[in-house]
Design a protein around this motif. Structure first.
Motif, PDB file in Angstrom:
ATOM      1  N   ASN A   1       0.645   1.829  -2.720  1.00 28.19           N
ATOM      2  CA  ASN A   1       1.265   0.519  -2.958  1.00 28.19           C
ATOM      3  C   ASN A   1       2.489   0.297  -2.073  1.00 28.19           C
ATOM      4  O   ASN A   1       2.653  -0.775  -1.487  1.00 28.19           O
ATOM      5  CB  ASN A   1       1.637   0.358  -4.432  1.00 28.19           C
ATOM      6  N   THR A   2       3.351   1.293  -1.967  1.00 29.65           N
ATOM      7  CA  THR A   2       4.546   1.157  -1.138  1.00 29.65           C
ATOM      8  C   THR A   2       4.161   1.126   0.342  1.00 29.65           C
ATOM      9  O   THR A   2       4.763   0.402   1.134  1.00 29.65           O
ATOM     10  CB  THR A   2       5.558   2.271  -1.454  1.00 29.65           C
TER      11      THR A   2
ATOM     12  N   SER B   1       7.463   0.115  -5.147  1.00 35.20           N
ATOM     13  CA  SER B   1       6.661  -0.315  -6.287  1.00 35.20           C
ATOM     14  C   SER B   1       6.990   0.544  -7.506  1.00 35.20           C
ATOM     15  O   SER B   1       7.580   1.617  -7.379  1.00 35.20           O
ATOM     16  CB  SER B   1       5.165  -0.213  -5.951  1.00 35.20           C
TER      17      SER B   1
ATOM     18  N   PRO C   1       1.072  -4.565  -4.871  1.00 36.18           N
ATOM     19  CA  PRO C   1       1.674  -5.874  -4.611  1.00 36.18           C
ATOM     20  C   PRO C   1       0.621  -6.986  -4.642  1.00 36.18           C
ATOM     21  O   PRO C   1      -0.425  -6.872  -4.010  1.00 36.18           O
ATOM     22  CB  PRO C   1       2.278  -5.723  -3.213  1.00 36.18           C
TER      23      PRO C   1
END
Length: 141
Positions: free
Chosen positions: A14-15, A90, A124
């Protein structure tokens, strides 16, 4: 154009996704962009950048990832004075306390936090992806 360095740690991806959208935004404005996982990053990456974007998800009890990101942040603390920094990451639980703590910490090292930090709950969504692109565009100027 500014030289932008984006350094991140990502466990689930996610990051990393956020980092790639920030990169896309900065490149769209013509910036030279370096994108690195934290394990490959050096102090020189910080020194040579006009703007540094640091990304890390919330871990454990709302803390930074401890094996790579935490030691790197400790290592660069004497190199971020007056450096333009943005933070992103995140999280899966909590309310973003880790990001507020991280921002305060970077400010205490003398970093200049230019823009609001971006946090995404889990992966995201389209709005967060667009925020990341916009952040990249803003730091490219």
């Amino acid at each position: 154009m500014s030289k932008v360095t984006i350094i991140y740690w990502s466990g689930t991806g996610n990051t990393k996704t956020m980092a790639e959208f920030i990169e896309a935004g900065a490149k769209s404005k013509g910036s030279e962009v370096v994108l690195k996982e934290v394990g490959e990053a050096t102090i020189q990456d910080i020194e040579q950048a006009d703007v540094v974007a640091l990304g890390c998800p919330s871990m454990g009890d709302e803390i930074l990832e401890e094996s790579e990101m935490e030691p790197f942040i400790e290592e660069i603390k004497n190199y971020v004075k007056n450096k333009k920094i943005v933070l992103f990451g995140s999280y899966g639980w909590g309310d973003g306390q880790w990001m507020r703590d991280w921002e305060e910490r970077m400010l205490s090292y003398g970093a200049v936090i230019q823009l609001d930090c971006i946090i995404a709950n889990y992966e995201p969504d389209e709005d967060k992806k667009e925020e990341c692109v916009e952040l990249g565009k803003k730091i490219a100027q």
